[in-house]
Design a protein around this motif. Sequence first.
Motif, PDB file in Angstrom:
ATOM      1  N   ASP A 158      19.736 -21.543   3.548  1.00  0.00           N
ATOM      2  CA  ASP A 158      18.417 -22.164   3.419  1.00  0.00           C
ATOM      3  C   ASP A 158      17.826 -21.910   2.036  1.00  0.00           C
ATOM      4  O   ASP A 158      17.189 -22.796   1.446  1.00  0.00           O
ATOM      5  N   LYS A 174      19.388 -24.283  -0.340  1.00  0.00           N
ATOM      6  CA  LYS A 174      18.862 -25.636  -0.159  1.00  0.00           C
ATOM      7  C   LYS A 174      17.469 -25.757  -0.769  1.00  0.00           C
ATOM      8  O   LYS A 174      17.138 -26.771  -1.403  1.00  0.00           O
ATOM      9  N   HIS A 204      11.109 -27.351   2.309  1.00  0.00           N
ATOM     10  CA  HIS A 204      12.090 -28.434   2.431  1.00  0.00           C
ATOM     11  C   HIS A 204      11.985 -28.982   3.848  1.00  0.00           C
ATOM     12  O   HIS A 204      11.877 -28.216   4.812  1.00  0.00           O
ATOM     13  N   ALA A 205      12.030 -30.298   3.973  1.00  0.00           N
ATOM     14  CA  ALA A 205      11.878 -30.924   5.288  1.00  0.00           C
ATOM     15  C   ALA A 205      12.952 -30.472   6.266  1.00  0.00           C
ATOM     16  O   ALA A 205      12.718 -30.420   7.483  1.00  0.00           O
ATOM     17  N   ASP A 206      14.133 -30.134   5.757  1.00  0.00           N
ATOM     18  CA  ASP A 206      15.238 -29.736   6.632  1.00  0.00           C
ATOM     19  C   ASP A 206      15.315 -28.230   6.857  1.00  0.00           C
ATOM     20  O   ASP A 206      16.217 -27.754   7.554  1.00  0.00           O
ATOM     21  N   LYS A 215      13.216 -25.619   8.465  1.00  0.00           N
ATOM     22  CA  LYS A 215      12.043 -25.395   9.300  1.00  0.00           C
ATOM     23  C   LYS A 215      11.687 -23.907   9.371  1.00  0.00           C
ATOM     24  O   LYS A 215      12.544 -23.063   9.633  1.00  0.00           O
TER      25      LYS A 215
END
Length: 203
Positions: free
Chosen positions: A151, A154, A172-174, A176
């Motif tokens: 994460d 990313k 980041h939207a992905d 959570k």
Amino acid sequence: MRTALAGVVLFCTSALVHAQPAKDPDPRYGITARPQLHAQNTPKNVLRTALDRIDAGDYSYFIAQVLDPKFTDQMVTDRATGFEAATERELTQLRDFQRANPTKVAPEDRLPLDPKEFRATVEAKARLLGFKQLTKDIEGKLKEDPQALKDMRKLLRDGMFAEADGTASVSHADVKGRSLYFKKIGERWFIENRQAEEPKKEP
């Protein structure tokens, strides 16, 4: 002529002063900061440095120089208390040996006899042991949770960074529930240990 020459000398001296590189920050827990090598001048760069040090197995640098110093110091304090009793016994025995064998230890290498100075020595060593324990704890947690590093990568690669008033965040939207937060101290950015935005203070 003298006035003109003095002005030139003053200008050159001033230029030399401004040209000198910035002094590196003080070491923490025996770890020297290298901001020129491991950049912390922006939130994105400090995240990049964090991942670089973790990937290199340099958890000590990550904890001492990249994480929020206030958080690190508190975690070290919590762990150091567990080492103080054993450390005091160990150093007391060593001090007694040095007093009984003064010719075997150089004066500058002897433990202090003054109670306050001796206590400070005990606390300093206990804190170093606490730091080593914290390093093991964080390394273990990151290895147990490989998704955390995925994460973080990313967030570094595609995250949305927002910065304001010496604080910053990346999301980041992905990813959570794993936004990262940063704070600026002096000229360097550090990673904070929190997962949510702090409530805004009332004016």
